[in-house]
Design a protein around this motif. Structure first.
Motif, mmCIF file in Angstrom:
data_model
loop_
_atom_site.group_PDB
_atom_site.id
_atom_site.type_symbol
_atom_site.label_atom_id
_atom_site.label_comp_id
_atom_site.label_asym_id
_atom_site.label_seq_id
_atom_site.Cartn_x
_atom_site.Cartn_y
_atom_site.Cartn_z
ATOM 1 N N THR A 474 0.874 -1.150 0.010
ATOM 2 C CA THR A 474 0.041 0.001 -0.008
ATOM 3 C C THR A 474 0.940 1.268 -0.286
ATOM 4 O O THR A 474 1.933 1.414 0.815
ATOM 5 N N THR A 519 -0.737 9.913 5.089
ATOM 6 C CA THR A 519 -1.662 8.886 4.815
ATOM 7 C C THR A 519 -1.510 7.603 4.134
ATOM 8 O O THR A 519 -0.092 7.517 3.689
ATOM 9 N N GLY A 521 -2.810 4.491 1.143
ATOM 10 C CA GLY A 521 -3.822 3.949 0.038
ATOM 11 C C GLY A 521 -3.437 4.353 -1.296
ATOM 12 O O GLY A 521 -2.925 5.200 -1.645
ATOM 13 N N SER A 523 -6.391 5.255 -3.425
ATOM 14 C CA SER A 523 -7.798 5.806 -3.806
ATOM 15 C C SER A 523 -8.108 7.121 -3.159
ATOM 16 O O SER A 523 -7.344 6.991 -1.896
ATOM 17 N N LYS A 525 -11.064 7.424 -1.343
ATOM 18 C CA LYS A 525 -11.495 7.209 -0.157
ATOM 19 C C LYS A 525 -10.630 6.684 0.801
ATOM 20 O O LYS A 525 -10.652 6.988 1.861
ATOM 21 N N ALA A 526 -9.727 5.827 0.378
ATOM 22 C CA ALA A 526 -8.667 5.140 1.169
ATOM 23 C C ALA A 526 -7.654 6.192 1.631
ATOM 24 O O ALA A 526 -7.353 6.320 3.019
ATOM 25 N N GLN A 529 -9.759 8.148 4.640
ATOM 26 C CA GLN A 529 -9.889 7.146 5.708
ATOM 27 C C GLN A 529 -8.770 7.130 6.391
ATOM 28 O O GLN A 529 -8.845 7.096 7.695
ATOM 29 N N SER A 530 -7.734 7.072 5.903
ATOM 30 C CA SER A 530 -6.331 6.942 6.837
ATOM 31 C C SER A 530 -5.688 8.242 6.988
ATOM 32 O O SER A 530 -4.692 8.132 7.524
#
Length: 705
Positions: A474, A519, A521, A523, A525-526, A529-530
Motif C-alpha cells: 500500500t 496517509t 492508500g 484511492s 476514499k482510502a 480514511q487513513s
C-alpha cells in the motif's frame, strides 16, 4: 628478309584465324547446357537441398568471357515449407578476355533479375540457413583454397544492376514478419580510386506493427585507402511510410548528410546532417568512435523554428482543447549530445516554446534520469482546457462512470530512477501567480520525494515536501507544507476572478499556515480514511470589503421590530483583527476546538469535527457581540452584547444544514438583562449609601454587593 616477313605474317594470320575460329566455333561445339545435370547434382550434393536450373545456360567467349543463367532455385531447409530458399530469374557475369593477359580483371555490369530470398527462423531458434553456413568452407591448408600466387593486378566492374529483388523475413520465435519488395540497385562503374554513384529503392512491408514504407537512397561512394576510410557524399534518404503505428497514419521523411566511416568499423561521422519531416527541420552533426569496444558519441542538434500546432495538424495529430488557440505556435531547440560509458548527456539545452525559454541539461544512464532545467516564465493557463464549457456538457468529474481507479501508477513509480531540479522564474496557473519556484524530484527503489519552494506567492513564502513510498503493498504518503506572509486580497481576487470593490481588493489581510499530514492508500476514499496529522492557520489585520456585518445585523433586527435605519456613512466593510485555528486529524476525522475570529465588535469561536471520508460534519460556531461602540460598527446591538449565538452545522460538508440554538440565545439575553438590572440597582444603592453614610462606610459595605 622479305621472305622472313612473309613467313611471320603468315603465322600471325594463322593465329588470328585460329582465335576467330575458336570464338566462332567454341560456343557451337561446347554447349554448357550439356553440363546442367552435372552442375545440379553437384550443388544438390554439397548443399543437401534440391537445386534446379529451369532456364538455359548461355556462354560467351570473345571479347567477353561470360555466362548467363536463368530460372535458378535452391530449395528450403527441412521444416521450413516448400517455397524455395532462394530463386533467381536471370543472372549474368562477363569478364573481358584480353584484360586477363595483363593480369587486369575487367568485369562487365553484374546483372541480377528477379532475386527471391526467403529467410526464416523456427520457434526453436533454428534458421533456414544454418546448414549452409556450416558447410562449403575450406579448412586451413586445403589444397582447393588459393594461397598466394599470381592474381589480377587490378579490378574494375562496369557496374551492378539488381532488378525487382524480394526478401522475406519470417521469425516464428518472436512473431516478426516483414518483407522487402521491388528492391532495385544501380551503380556506376567501379574502379580503384574512382567514386561510385549508387541508387537504391525498395518497399518495406511489416505485419506487426502494420507498416509499409517506400525507401529511396542515393549517394556517391569513394574509398580513401590512405586514410582507410569510406566516404559517402551527397547521401540522401527519402522515406514515405504509412500504417497504424505512425501518427496520423502516414509519414514522409527526408535525410541528407555526408557520411565518413573507417574501414575497420571503429569510427563514423555524419556531417551536415539534415532531417526533414514536412515543416520539421532538424540539423546537426554526429561523431562516433570506438564502435568495436566502448562506443562513444558526440554531436549537436538543432530544430529550426516550427509552428508546432500547424505541424501536428499536418501529421493528423489532434491536440486537446486549450484556452489559448495560439499556443504552441512556436517551437525551437538546440543542444549538444555526449554519450560514453553507458551515459548519455544533453548539455547546453535551449528550448523556445512560444514566449517561454527553457535551458539546462539532462542525462540518461540505463534507467536513471537526471536533469537540471531553468524556465524563465510560463503561463500554464494558455495550455489548459478552456474554463467555459458548452451548454449541457458535464465537467470531466461528472461525466465519468463514477468508478474510482488507482491514483498512483505504482509499478511506474517503483521503476523510476530520477534525480532532478526545476527552477521557474514566473508561473501563472489557474490565474494564480507564483515566482522564484524551485522544485526537486528524487526517486529510486520505490521511494519518491518532491521538494517545493516558492520565493514569492502573493508576497508570501512557501516551503513544502511530499514523500511517497510504494515499496510495500500500500502506498504511504507524507506531506509537510508551510507558508508565511501571504496577502489574502490579491490571492482571493485571482482565485475567484471577482472584480475589485471601489478600486480596492475585496479582501485584505495577511496570513500563514502549516500542515504535517500522513496517509496511505491508492484511492481518494482510502487516502481520506487513513489521513492523519495536524494543521493550523492564522490571518491578521484583515477586512472583507463590500458589506458591513454589523449593519446587516442591525438591519435584520430593525426589520423584526418594524423599524428602519437611518443612512450610514461607515465604509461597507467588515474588519477582523485575527482569524486562527488548529486541528488534529486522525483516521480521516478532523478535530478542531479553537477556532477564533475577532473583529472590533464581534468574537467568533468554533469547535467540532469533520469526517472527511464520510463527508459529514458536526461543528458549532458561536459569535458574540463584544462591543456596541458606534465607531466600531456595533451601534444598535446593545441587546445582543455579551450574548452567545450558537450555530450548529451538520450534514454534508459541501451543503451543510445549520440550526441556531435560540434557547441559548434567549437564556443569554435574559442573563444579560438580569446582570444589567443588578448593576443598575447596585449603582443606585451605592449612590444612596454614599450620600447618607459617607465614603468610608460605603467602601466597607461595597464588597457585600
Amino acid at each position: 628478309m622479305a621472305k622472313l616477313f612473309k613467313i611471320l605474317g603468315s603465322l600471325i594470320a594463322v593465329l588470328v584465324l585460329l582465335v576467330v575460329a575458336a570464338v566462332v566455333v567454341l560456343p557451337m561445339v561446347i554447349d554448357p547446357n550439356d553440363y546442367k545435370a552435372e552442375i545440379v547434382a553437384k550443388v544438390s550434393e554439397r548443399t543437401g537441398r534440391e537445386f534446379r536450373i529451369d532456364g538455359e545456360l548461355k556462354l560467351s567467349v570473345f571479347p567477353w568471357l561470360g555466362i548467363e543463367i536463368g530460372d535458378v532455385a535452391l530449395g528450403n531447409a527441412k521444416g521450413f515449407g516448400e517455397q524455395p530458399f532462394a530463386a533467381v530469374k536471370r543472372a549474368a557475369l562477363r569478364v573481358k578476355l584480353m584484360s586477363l593477359l595483363s593480369k587486369q580483371l575487367e568485369v562487365d555490369t553484374i546483372g541480377l533479375d528477379g532475386l527471391q530470398l526467403n529467410l526464416a527462423r523456427a520457434k526453436d531458434g533454428r534458421s533456414n540457413w544454418d546448414d549452409l553456413s556450416k558447410g562449403g568452407q575450406a579448412a586451413d591448408g586445403d589444397p582447393q583454397r588459393p594461397d598466394g600466387g599470381g592474381g589480377a593486378a587490378g579490378l574494375s566492374i562496369g557496374g551492378v544492376r539488381i532488378n525487382d529483388a524480394r526478401v522475406v523475413w519470417d521469425d516464428r520465435s518472436s512473431g516478426q514478419h516483414f518483407q522487402i519488395e521491388r528492391f532495385n540497385l544501380n551503380s556506376d562503374a567501379i574502379a580503384p580510386g574512382r567514386p561510385v554513384g549508387l541508387e537504391l529503392e525498395m518497399s518495406l512491408r511489416s505485419k506487426e506493427p502494420a507498416l509499409s514504407a517506400d525507401v529511396r537512397i542515393e549517394g556517391t561512394v569513394s574509398l580513401d585507402e590512405a586514410r582507410q576510410q569510406l566516404d559517402v557524399s551527397g547521401l540522401r534518404v527519402v522515406v514515405e511510410a504509412g500504417g497504424e503505428a505512425l501518427p496520423g497514419g502516414a509519414l514522409r521523411a527526408e535525410l541528407a548528410s555526408e557520411l565518413q566511416m573507417a574501414l575497420d568499423g571503429k569510427r563514423l561521422a555524419l556531417k551536415g546532417l539534415k532531417l526533414g519531416v514536412d515543416d520539421l527541420q532538424l540539423s546537426g552533426e554526429i561523431n562516433a568512435s570506438d564502435l568495436d569496444t566502448a562506443p562513444a558519441f558526440t554531436g549537436t542538434l538543432a530544430l529550426a523554428e516550427l509552428n508546432l500546432r500547424q505541424w501536428l495538424a499536418t501529421q493528423k495529430i489532434e491536440l486537446p482543447a486549450m484556452a489559448d488557440e495560439t499556443a504552441l505556435n512556436k517551437l525551437a531547440l538546440r543542444m549538444n549530445l555526449k554519450s560514453a560509458g553507458g551515459t548519455t548527456r544533453i548539455e547546453d539545452l535551449l528550448i523556445e516554446l512560444d514566449q517561454t525559454r527553457i535551458s539546462g541539461s539532462a542525462s540518461l544512464k540505463g534507467e536513471a534520469i537526471g536533469f537540471a532545467l531553468d524556465v524563465d516564465a510560463i503561463d500554464a493557463d494558455r495550455y489548459l482546457p478552456p474554463v467555459a464549457r458548452e451548454e449541457g456538457q458535464a465537467p470531466a468529474a461528472e461525466a465519468g462512470s463514477g468508478e474510482e481507479g488507482p491514483l498512483l501508477p505504482v509499478e511506474t513509480l517503483r521503476a523510476l530512477d530520477i534525480n532532478g531540479s526545476l527552477k521557474i522564474g514566473r508561473l501563472t496557473i489557474k490565474k494564480l501567480l507564483a515566482e522564484q519556484i524551485e522544485l526537486s524530484v528524487a526517486a529510486r527503489g520505490g521511494k519518491l520525494s518532491i521538494g517545493q519552494k516558492v520565493g514569492s506567492f502573493y508576497q508570501g513564502v512557501f516551503d513544502g515536501k511530499v514523500d511517497i513510498d510504494v515499496t510495500g503493498k500500500t502506498p504511504v504518503m507524507q506531506i509537510r507544507e508551510s507558508m508565511s506572509g501571504l496577502q489574502v486580497g490579491p490571492l482571493v481576487k485571482d482565485l475567484t476572478g471577482e472584480d475589485r470593490f471601489a478600486g480596492e481588493d475585496r479582501f485584505a489581510g495577511k496570513g500563514r499556515f502549516s500542515a504535517d499530514l500522513n496517509t496511505r492508500g491508492n484511492s481518494v476514499k482510502a487516502i481520506k480514511q487513513s489521513l492523519g496529522g495536524k494543521l493550523d492557520f492564522r490571518f491578521e489585520d484583515g477586512a472583507v470589503k463590500g458589506f458591513n456585518l454589523a449593519r446587516i445585523i442591525r438591519e435584520t433586527k430593525a426589520k423584526f421590530q418594524g423599524q428602519s435605519l437611518p443612512p450610514d456613512d461607515a465604509p461597507p466593510q467588515t474588519d477582523f483583527s485575527e482569524l486562527s485555528a488548529s486541528a488534529v486529524i486522525d483516521q480521516g476525522v478532523l478535530n478542531n476546538q479553537d477556532l477564533l475570529a475577532k473583529s472590533p465588535f464581534l468574537r467568533v469561536t468554533g469547535k467540532g469535527t469533520v469526517d472527511l471520508a464520510a463527508d459529514r460534519l458536526d461543528y458549532t460556531v458561536t459569535p458574540v457581540v463584544v462591543s456596541t461602540d458606534a465607531g466600531q460598527g456595533g451601534e444598535g446591538l446593545e441587546e445582543l452584547k455579551g450574548v452567545p449565538v450558537p450555530v450548529r452545522l451538520s450534514g454534508s460538508f459541501a451543503k451543510p444544514d445549520y440550526a441556531i440554538d435560540w434557547g441559548a440565545v434567549l437564556t443569554g439575553t435574559q442573563k444579560a438583562k438580569i446582570e444589567e438590572k443588578k448593576q443598575e440597582v447596585q449603582q443606585k444603592l451605592e449612590k444612596k449609601l454614599q450620600d447618607k453614610l459617607g465614603d468610608g462606610l460605603q467602601n466597607k459595605l461595597k464588597g457585600l454587593f
